[in-house]
Design a protein around this motif. Structure first.
Motif, PDB file in Angstrom:
ATOM      1  N   GLN A   1      17.681  58.680 -76.973  1.00 15.98           N
ATOM      2  CA  GLN A   1      18.003  58.471 -78.377  1.00 15.98           C
ATOM      3  C   GLN A   1      16.777  58.732 -79.234  1.00 15.98           C
TER       4      GLN A   1
ATOM      5  N   GLN B   1      15.775  58.565 -83.423  1.00 13.05           N
ATOM      6  CA  GLN B   1      16.132  58.312 -84.811  1.00 13.05           C
ATOM      7  C   GLN B   1      15.118  59.010 -85.700  1.00 13.05           C
TER       8      GLN B   1
ATOM      9  N   GLY C   1      11.753  56.580 -80.725  1.00 11.01           N
ATOM     10  CA  GLY C   1      12.340  56.931 -79.440  1.00 11.01           C
ATOM     11  C   GLY C   1      11.264  57.482 -78.526  1.00 11.01           C
TER      12      GLY C   1
ATOM     13  N   TYR D   1      20.085  65.511 -82.754  1.00 11.85           N
ATOM     14  CA  TYR D   1      19.757  64.370 -83.611  1.00 11.85           C
ATOM     15  C   TYR D   1      19.295  64.872 -84.976  1.00 11.85           C
TER      16      TYR D   1
END
Length: 127
Positions: free
Chosen positions: A1, A3, A26, A116
């Motif tokens: 993940q 962000q 992350g 992302y």
């Protein structure tokens, strides 16, 4: 993940400069290819710049080559887009993007390769 949070957008006159930043959280940031994209009102999202995970390889859209510079600091989990000689046509929402599934390539102009995305930051260049 991963962000992503962009900052640094704003209103600037043509010919001016802005520096966009993208802060990433992350553990995998240092292995991500990072990209910058933009979307102007009524237009499709377009590629602006990309940088490989170590920063040694960069790529730019022809429209910004020589005016924009992408860089990254893996120690600080940040990527920057230094924009100079800005033009009204550079007006757009700018998005930072991260690609973690980058095995076999260094940079990409394809948005679908980036899993992302940040929320975007508005850049407005007045004439």
């Amino acid at each position: 993940q991963v962000q992503l949070v962009e900052s640094g957008g704003g209103l600037v006159q043509a010919g001016g400069s802005l520096r966009l930043s993208c802060a990433a959280s992350g553990r995998t940031f240092s292995s991500c290819t990072m990209g910058w994209f933009r979307q102007a009102p009524g237009k499709e999202r377009e590629f602006v710049a990309a940088i490989s995970w170590r920063g040694g390889i960069t790529d730019y859209a022809d429209s910004v080559k020589g005016r924009f510079t992408v860089s990254r600091d893996n120690g600080k989990n940040t990527v920057h887009l230094q924009m100079g000689s800005l033009k009204p046509e550079d007006t757009a929402v700018y998005y930072c993007a991260a690609a973690t599934n980058n095995s076999g390539w260094y940079v990409s102009r394809l948005g679908r390769n980036y899993g992302y995305w940040g929320q975007g930051t508005q850049v407005t260049v007045s004439s």
